[in-house]
Design an enzyme around this catalytic site. Structure first.
Site, PDB file in Angstrom:
ATOM      1  CB  CYS A  78       4.119   9.136  -9.855  1.00 19.24           C
ATOM      2  SG  CYS A  78       3.178   9.783  -8.587  1.00 19.24           S
ATOM      3  CG  LEU A 132      -8.072   2.620  -1.302  1.00 20.39           C
ATOM      4  CD1 LEU A 132      -7.953   2.527   0.213  1.00 20.39           C
ATOM      5  CD2 LEU A 132      -9.489   3.050  -1.687  1.00 20.39           C
ATOM      6  CG  HIS A 133      -2.190   2.022  -4.137  1.00 19.96           C
ATOM      7  ND1 HIS A 133      -2.204   3.063  -5.040  1.00 19.96           N
ATOM      8  CD2 HIS A 133      -1.308   2.380  -3.160  1.00 19.96           C
ATOM      9  CE1 HIS A 133      -1.345   3.992  -4.635  1.00 19.96           C
ATOM     10  NE2 HIS A 133      -0.811   3.615  -3.498  1.00 19.96           N
ATOM     11  CB  CYS A 171       9.552   5.494   2.204  1.00 21.96           C
ATOM     12  SG  CYS A 171       7.940   5.349   3.001  1.00 21.96           S
ATOM     13  CB  CYS A 204       4.292   0.705  -1.080  1.00 23.00           C
ATOM     14  SG  CYS A 204       3.475   1.575   0.262  1.00 23.00           S
ATOM     15  CB  CYS A 246       6.839   2.657  -3.853  1.00 21.18           C
ATOM     16  SG  CYS A 246       7.582   4.265  -3.504  1.00 21.18           S
ATOM     17  CB  SER A 276       0.207  12.038  -0.908  1.00 21.27           C
ATOM     18  OG  SER A 276      -0.031  10.734  -1.381  1.00 21.27           O
TER      19      SER A 276
HETATM   20  N1  SAH Z   1       4.149   8.155   0.885  1.00 26.73           N
HETATM   21  C1  SAH Z   1       3.065   8.873   0.337  1.00 26.73           C
HETATM   22  C2  SAH Z   1       3.465   9.915  -0.672  1.00 26.73           C
HETATM   23  C3  SAH Z   1       4.544   9.618  -1.661  1.00 26.73           C
HETATM   24  S1  SAH Z   1       4.176   8.538  -2.970  1.00 26.73           S
HETATM   25  C4  SAH Z   1       2.039   7.918  -0.262  1.00 26.73           C
HETATM   26  O1  SAH Z   1       2.340   6.735  -0.392  1.00 26.73           O
HETATM   27  O2  SAH Z   1       0.940   8.367  -0.537  1.00 26.73           O
HETATM   28  C5  SAH Z   1       3.089   9.467  -4.023  1.00 26.73           C
HETATM   29  C6  SAH Z   1       2.165   8.572  -4.855  1.00 26.73           C
HETATM   30  O3  SAH Z   1       2.895   7.844  -5.852  1.00 26.73           O
HETATM   31  C7  SAH Z   1       1.441   7.533  -4.009  1.00 26.73           C
HETATM   32  O4  SAH Z   1       0.084   7.447  -4.354  1.00 26.73           O
HETATM   33  C8  SAH Z   1       2.173   6.274  -4.403  1.00 26.73           C
HETATM   34  O5  SAH Z   1       1.400   5.149  -4.146  1.00 26.73           O
HETATM   35  C9  SAH Z   1       2.455   6.503  -5.845  1.00 26.73           C
HETATM   36  N2  SAH Z   1       3.472   5.616  -6.403  1.00 26.73           N
HETATM   37  C10 SAH Z   1       4.525   5.080  -5.753  1.00 26.73           C
HETATM   38  N3  SAH Z   1       5.261   4.314  -6.595  1.00 26.73           N
HETATM   39  C11 SAH Z   1       4.650   4.373  -7.797  1.00 26.73           C
HETATM   40  C12 SAH Z   1       4.946   3.808  -9.078  1.00 26.73           C
HETATM   41  N4  SAH Z   1       6.025   3.049  -9.256  1.00 26.73           N
HETATM   42  N5  SAH Z   1       4.110   4.090 -10.095  1.00 26.73           N
HETATM   43  C13 SAH Z   1       3.042   4.889  -9.912  1.00 26.73           C
HETATM   44  N6  SAH Z   1       2.726   5.445  -8.741  1.00 26.73           N
HETATM   45  C14 SAH Z   1       3.521   5.195  -7.681  1.00 26.73           C
HETATM   46 FE1  SF4 Z   2       6.568   5.086   1.159  1.00 29.63          FE
HETATM   47 FE2  SF4 Z   2       4.554   6.175  -0.242  1.00 29.63          FE
HETATM   48 FE3  SF4 Z   2       6.454   4.696  -1.473  1.00 29.63          FE
HETATM   49 FE4  SF4 Z   2       4.686   3.520   0.139  1.00 29.63          FE
HETATM   50  S1  SF4 Z   2       4.238   4.583  -1.809  1.00 29.63           S
HETATM   51  S2  SF4 Z   2       6.899   3.125   0.119  1.00 29.63           S
HETATM   52  S3  SF4 Z   2       4.422   5.050   1.723  1.00 29.63           S
HETATM   53  S4  SF4 Z   2       6.749   6.640  -0.431  1.00 29.63           S
END
Ligand code: SAH
Ligand code: SF4
Length: 366
Positions: free
Chosen positions: A340, A221-222, A114, A118, A121, A198
């Protein structure tokens, strides 16, 4: 060399009807083909028995029904199943099935890696490699449904969430036909509200999605303030919270009884305070929504830590006291790294991977 044959799984019903009529065939061939592919898991044109031999041969010469190769299947002690699918010689991705009492949710990927970066992530940390095609997206549902049908008879998919690797709305034109096939009676026939996209907040594409597909929306949102959200979701610099929530209001206004799900990854000592919870409840006051708290799942190299159970409880209590439906996502499939934000997929060729990490591609904005 790329295969010049068109993959039928790249097309939703309307597109497939056009493909067949352009091909000099009747429109109804599209739904017949879809029934074979999605209803009977039949990919071999020669088995399409309601097609004449001539048509079957003609199709075999011009089309294919390629689905990614299933590399492995892992089942967690809690019932979660993770499939590794080989997309091409360089890339593999993971698709996860999460069984619950009254439903079974499939978590589908839209990209390899991606580009939105973020900071919490694992997918973001690995950088962007490429978009998945429509066929590669819908094939995740196809493979999972087929596997469940064959070897886990008591399990089926009732819900699909585009919450695997990647930002689905950054790959809009390929994701949309896949969403259509998921909800088409000749495809997988899922109810509209059981298919969820999402997004980390691509505002123009949220509006476009609202116009194009009646699906559920989850918004990552976070954080309740722009200052904090910018640290977690760099995209917030382009589309701030106010612009994102404006698009969310429009999205629900157009749909009866719809609610947005706001996802909030709760990170220890970063966004887990009582004041942040209260600010969140004030921020979302006029939007029909529910709040889904996701305790941060750590991954190698991350600067963040998981929140304490006490902080997550406190956050949830504050949201509920303010009248919100608030759920805490249980970590599932811990023993098979299927949680996740932990889906890392696999770049088969590590040299190419490092080359690609530095490559930033512009977002597709329609
Ligand atoms: N790109 C999209 C969908 C994929 S991520 C998005 O960001 O919404 C799916 C969910 O997992 C999102 O809400 C993301 O913020 C969350 N997520 C990503 N990394 C995470 C982590 N390390 N721990 C918990 N949630 C996480
Ligand atoms: Fe991409 Fe969603 Fe991960 Fe953000 S949380 S880097 S948008 S996959």
């Amino acid at each position: 060399m790329t295969n010049p044959k068109k993959n039928l799984l790249d097309y939703d019903r309307l597109q497939l009807e056009k493909l067949f009529t352009d091909f000099g065939e009747q429109r109804f061939r599209a739904t017949q083909a879809m029934k074979w592919i999605y209803g009977d898991y039949q990919l071999d044109f020669q088995q399409f028995t309601n097609f004449s031999k001539t048509l079957r041969d003609k199709m075999a010469a011009h089309f294919n029904t390629a689905v990614p190769e299933l590399v492995s299947e892992h089942q967690s002690t809690d019932g979660t199943i993770k499939w590794l699918l080989k997309m091409d010689s360089d890339n593999a991705i993971e698709t996860v099935y999460i069984p619950e009492k009254n439903r079974g949710t499939l978590c589908v990927s839209s990209q390899v890696g991606c580009s939105l970066n973020c900071t919490f992530c694992a997918t973001g940390a690995q950088g962007f490699n490429r978009h998945l095609t429509t066929a590669e997206i819908i094939a995740q549902v196809w493979v999972a449904a087929k596997q469940l049908n064959h070897s886990h008879k008591n399990r089926r998919i009732t819900n699909v969430v585009m919450m695997g690797m990647g930002e689905p709305l950054a790959n809009y034109e390929r994701v949309l036909p896949a969403l259509n096939i998921m909800r088409d009676d000749f495809g997988f026939g899922f109810a509209n509200k059981r298919v969820t996209v999402s997004t980390s907040g691509l505002v123009p594409q949220i509006r476009q999605l609202n116009a194009d597909a009646d699906v559920s929306l989850a918004v990552s949102l976070h954080a309740p303030t722009d200052e904090l959200r910018e640290q977690l979701v760099p995209l917030n610099k382009k589309y701030n919270i106010a612009s994102l929530l404006a698009a969310c209001r429009e999205f629900v206004a157009d749909k009866k009884k719809a609610r947005i799900t706001f996802e909030y990854t709760v990170i220890g000592d970063v966004n887990d305070g009582a004041e942040q919870a209260r600010a969140l409840t004030r921020l979302l006051r006029d939007i029909p929504c529910k709040i889904n708290l996701i305790p941060f799942n750590p991954f190698p190299g991350t600067r963040y830590k998981s929140p304490s159970a006490k902080k997550v409880d406190q956050f949830k209590e504050i949201c509920m006291a303010a009248g919100y439906i608030c759920t805490v996502r249980k970590t599932r499939g811990d023993d098979i790294a299927a949680a996740c934000g932990q889906l890392a997929g696999e770049f088969m060729d590590r040299t190419r991977r490092s080359a690609n990490i530095t490559k930033k591609i512009p977002l597709e904005v329609r």
